[in-house]
Motif scaffolding. Structure first.
Motif, PDB file in Angstrom:
ATOM      1  N   LEU A 136      58.436  90.841-105.131  1.00  0.00           N
ATOM      2  CA  LEU A 136      57.728  91.086-103.649  1.00  0.00           C
ATOM      3  C   LEU A 136      56.489  90.434-103.850  1.00  0.00           C
ATOM      4  O   LEU A 136      56.027  89.854-102.631  1.00  0.00           O
ATOM      5  CB  LEU A 136      57.880  92.655-103.641  1.00  0.00           C
ATOM      6  N   TYR A 137      55.805  90.613-104.668  1.00  0.00           N
ATOM      7  CA  TYR A 137      54.522  90.007-104.655  1.00  0.00           C
ATOM      8  C   TYR A 137      54.319  88.284-104.424  1.00  0.00           C
ATOM      9  O   TYR A 137      53.728  87.734-103.578  1.00  0.00           O
ATOM     10  CB  TYR A 137      53.749  90.224-106.316  1.00  0.00           C
ATOM     11  N   ASP A 138      55.102  87.857-105.122  1.00  0.00           N
ATOM     12  CA  ASP A 138      55.529  86.451-105.011  1.00  0.00           C
ATOM     13  C   ASP A 138      55.997  86.252-103.750  1.00  0.00           C
ATOM     14  O   ASP A 138      55.340  84.940-103.007  1.00  0.00           O
ATOM     15  CB  ASP A 138      56.368  85.646-106.085  1.00  0.00           C
ATOM     16  N   HIS A 139      56.828  86.685-103.232  1.00  0.00           N
ATOM     17  CA  HIS A 139      57.284  86.496-101.844  1.00  0.00           C
ATOM     18  C   HIS A 139      56.519  86.516-100.902  1.00  0.00           C
ATOM     19  O   HIS A 139      56.368  85.797 -99.565  1.00  0.00           O
ATOM     20  CB  HIS A 139      58.667  87.420-101.508  1.00  0.00           C
ATOM     21  N   LEU A 140      55.717  87.790-101.090  1.00  0.00           N
ATOM     22  CA  LEU A 140      54.259  87.976 -99.835  1.00  0.00           C
ATOM     23  C   LEU A 140      53.394  86.616-100.039  1.00  0.00           C
ATOM     24  O   LEU A 140      52.799  86.217 -99.062  1.00  0.00           O
ATOM     25  CB  LEU A 140      53.874  89.118-100.193  1.00  0.00           C
TER      26      LEU A 140
ATOM     27  N   MET B  28      49.910  93.576-101.443  1.00  0.00           N
ATOM     28  CA  MET B  28      50.152  92.615-102.637  1.00  0.00           C
ATOM     29  C   MET B  28      49.398  93.211-103.718  1.00  0.00           C
ATOM     30  O   MET B  28      49.980  93.358-104.784  1.00  0.00           O
ATOM     31  CB  MET B  28      49.389  91.168-102.367  1.00  0.00           C
ATOM     32  N   ASP B  29      48.222  93.855-103.500  1.00  0.00           N
ATOM     33  CA  ASP B  29      47.567  94.542-104.389  1.00  0.00           C
ATOM     34  C   ASP B  29      48.440  95.871-105.184  1.00  0.00           C
ATOM     35  O   ASP B  29      48.747  95.986-106.344  1.00  0.00           O
ATOM     36  CB  ASP B  29      46.299  95.153-104.165  1.00  0.00           C
ATOM     37  N   ALA B  30      49.128  96.468-104.164  1.00  0.00           N
ATOM     38  CA  ALA B  30      50.092  97.720-104.684  1.00  0.00           C
ATOM     39  C   ALA B  30      51.081  97.067-105.759  1.00  0.00           C
ATOM     40  O   ALA B  30      51.479  97.745-106.130  1.00  0.00           O
ATOM     41  CB  ALA B  30      50.668  98.488-103.278  1.00  0.00           C
ATOM     42  N   CYS B  31      51.779  95.939-105.002  1.00  0.00           N
ATOM     43  CA  CYS B  31      52.938  95.392-105.672  1.00  0.00           C
ATOM     44  C   CYS B  31      52.441  94.967-107.334  1.00  0.00           C
ATOM     45  O   CYS B  31      53.156  95.311-108.189  1.00  0.00           O
ATOM     46  CB  CYS B  31      53.384  94.115-105.125  1.00  0.00           C
ATOM     47  N   ALA B  32      51.266  94.504-107.285  1.00  0.00           N
ATOM     48  CA  ALA B  32      50.723  93.944-108.593  1.00  0.00           C
ATOM     49  C   ALA B  32      50.438  95.153-109.537  1.00  0.00           C
ATOM     50  O   ALA B  32      50.877  95.171-110.630  1.00  0.00           O
ATOM     51  CB  ALA B  32      49.374  92.974-108.438  1.00  0.00           C
ATOM     52  N   GLN B  33      49.937  96.187-108.797  1.00  0.00           N
ATOM     53  CA  GLN B  33      49.684  97.246-109.574  1.00  0.00           C
ATOM     54  C   GLN B  33      50.834  97.976-110.271  1.00  0.00           C
ATOM     55  O   GLN B  33      50.851  98.659-111.466  1.00  0.00           O
ATOM     56  CB  GLN B  33      48.803  98.417-108.677  1.00  0.00           C
ATOM     57  N   ILE B  34      51.861  98.248-109.216  1.00  0.00           N
ATOM     58  CA  ILE B  34      53.399  98.758-109.705  1.00  0.00           C
ATOM     59  C   ILE B  34      53.911  97.797-110.858  1.00  0.00           C
ATOM     60  O   ILE B  34      54.300  98.305-111.904  1.00  0.00           O
ATOM     61  CB  ILE B  34      54.135  98.894-108.519  1.00  0.00           C
TER      62      ILE B  34
ATOM     63  N   ASP C 217      65.329  99.649-119.367  1.00  0.00           N
ATOM     64  CA  ASP C 217      65.681  98.762-118.343  1.00  0.00           C
ATOM     65  C   ASP C 217      65.507  99.002-116.900  1.00  0.00           C
ATOM     66  O   ASP C 217      65.023  98.194-116.162  1.00  0.00           O
ATOM     67  CB  ASP C 217      67.310  98.849-118.507  1.00  0.00           C
ATOM     68  N   ASP C 218      65.278 100.314-116.788  1.00  0.00           N
ATOM     69  CA  ASP C 218      64.836 100.810-115.511  1.00  0.00           C
ATOM     70  C   ASP C 218      63.438 100.527-115.035  1.00  0.00           C
ATOM     71  O   ASP C 218      63.054 100.044-113.975  1.00  0.00           O
ATOM     72  CB  ASP C 218      64.968 102.378-115.399  1.00  0.00           C
ATOM     73  N   LEU C 219      62.596 100.452-116.137  1.00  0.00           N
ATOM     74  CA  LEU C 219      61.219 100.196-115.957  1.00  0.00           C
ATOM     75  C   LEU C 219      61.125  98.829-115.826  1.00  0.00           C
ATOM     76  O   LEU C 219      60.303  98.278-114.711  1.00  0.00           O
ATOM     77  CB  LEU C 219      60.369 100.699-117.193  1.00  0.00           C
ATOM     78  N   VAL C 220      61.886  97.892-116.377  1.00  0.00           N
ATOM     79  CA  VAL C 220      61.658  96.156-116.299  1.00  0.00           C
ATOM     80  C   VAL C 220      62.175  96.015-114.959  1.00  0.00           C
ATOM     81  O   VAL C 220      61.656  95.170-114.262  1.00  0.00           O
ATOM     82  CB  VAL C 220      62.630  95.757-117.522  1.00  0.00           C
ATOM     83  N   LYS C 221      63.294  96.601-114.519  1.00  0.00           N
ATOM     84  CA  LYS C 221      63.889  96.320-113.121  1.00  0.00           C
ATOM     85  C   LYS C 221      62.633  96.633-111.858  1.00  0.00           C
ATOM     86  O   LYS C 221      62.708  95.901-111.077  1.00  0.00           O
ATOM     87  CB  LYS C 221      65.061  96.962-112.871  1.00  0.00           C
ATOM     88  N   ILE C 222      62.009  97.842-112.034  1.00  0.00           N
ATOM     89  CA  ILE C 222      61.095  98.173-111.072  1.00  0.00           C
ATOM     90  C   ILE C 222      59.979  97.176-111.203  1.00  0.00           C
ATOM     91  O   ILE C 222      59.474  96.581-109.995  1.00  0.00           O
ATOM     92  CB  ILE C 222      60.633  99.483-111.422  1.00  0.00           C
ATOM     93  N   GLY C 223      59.512  96.696-112.354  1.00  0.00           N
ATOM     94  CA  GLY C 223      58.358  95.783-112.491  1.00  0.00           C
ATOM     95  C   GLY C 223      58.808  94.366-112.079  1.00  0.00           C
ATOM     96  O   GLY C 223      58.012  93.859-111.355  1.00  0.00           O
TER      97      GLY C 223
END
Length: 168
Positions: free
Chosen positions: A62-66, A110-116, A50-56
């Motif tokens: 954030l990527y979509d918002h940006l 945005m690349d960093a968000c996608a990578q995370i 669940d923790d990993l899912v929330k972070i992802g």
């Protein structure tokens, strides 16, 4: 060495010991960002799916918002920069520079968000596969241990771990 000096050194060492960092509860289960996962008796790090899912999911949001709100209309700002430069304003070059830097920084973020987001999905899959593998290995070790452990069955009797003997 005098006895008093020895006692003084022991007291000093005890004071230093109490000032060391204490893991598993130094801040009462809070790390300043919210509750930590409950630690096991051995102090193992526990990360739930669940923790990993929330972070992802948050990284993807954030990527979509940006993408939706932080992008500058490049053609209009480049056109404005070009028009200002043609009219002899040095502001045109500055506007073009700012537009280019904004675009570079936004792409980097945005690349960093996608990578995370992608990394959390992969980590979740790998973690579940590792968990399954470890369970299979541990269960086979338990079966082996039970087979060799004489305390499992009565003395002189066959170990029940092997099942009932088949009649031929």
């Amino acid at each position: 060495m005098a006895w008093d000096e020895w006692e003084q050194l022991k007291t000093h060492a005890a004071e230093r010991q109490s000032a060391r960092m204490q893991l598993n509860g130094a801040d009462g289960g809070q790390n300043g960002y919210g509750p930590l996962a409950p630690a096991s008796k051995t102090g193992d790090l526990a990360v739930g799916h669940d923790d990993l899912v929330k972070i992802g999911k948050n990284a993807h949001k954030l990527y979509d918002h940006l993408w939706d709100q932080a992008r500058v209309a490049v053609p209009s700002s480049d056109t404005a920069a070009s028009d200002l430069s043609k009219q002899g304003f040095t502001l045109g070059a500055g506007l073009k520079h700012v537009s280019d830097r904004w675009d570079e920084q936004l792409k980097s973020l945005m690349d960093a968000c996608a990578q995370i987001s992608n990394h959390m999905q992969v980590t979740r899959k790998v973690h579940s596969g590792d968990e399954s593998y470890i369970q299979r290995q541990m269960s086979s070790i338990d079966a082996l241990d039970a087979g060799f452990d004489e305390r499992v069955g009565d003395p002189g009797k066959k170990n029940p771990i092997y099942g009932t003997p088949s009649k031929k």
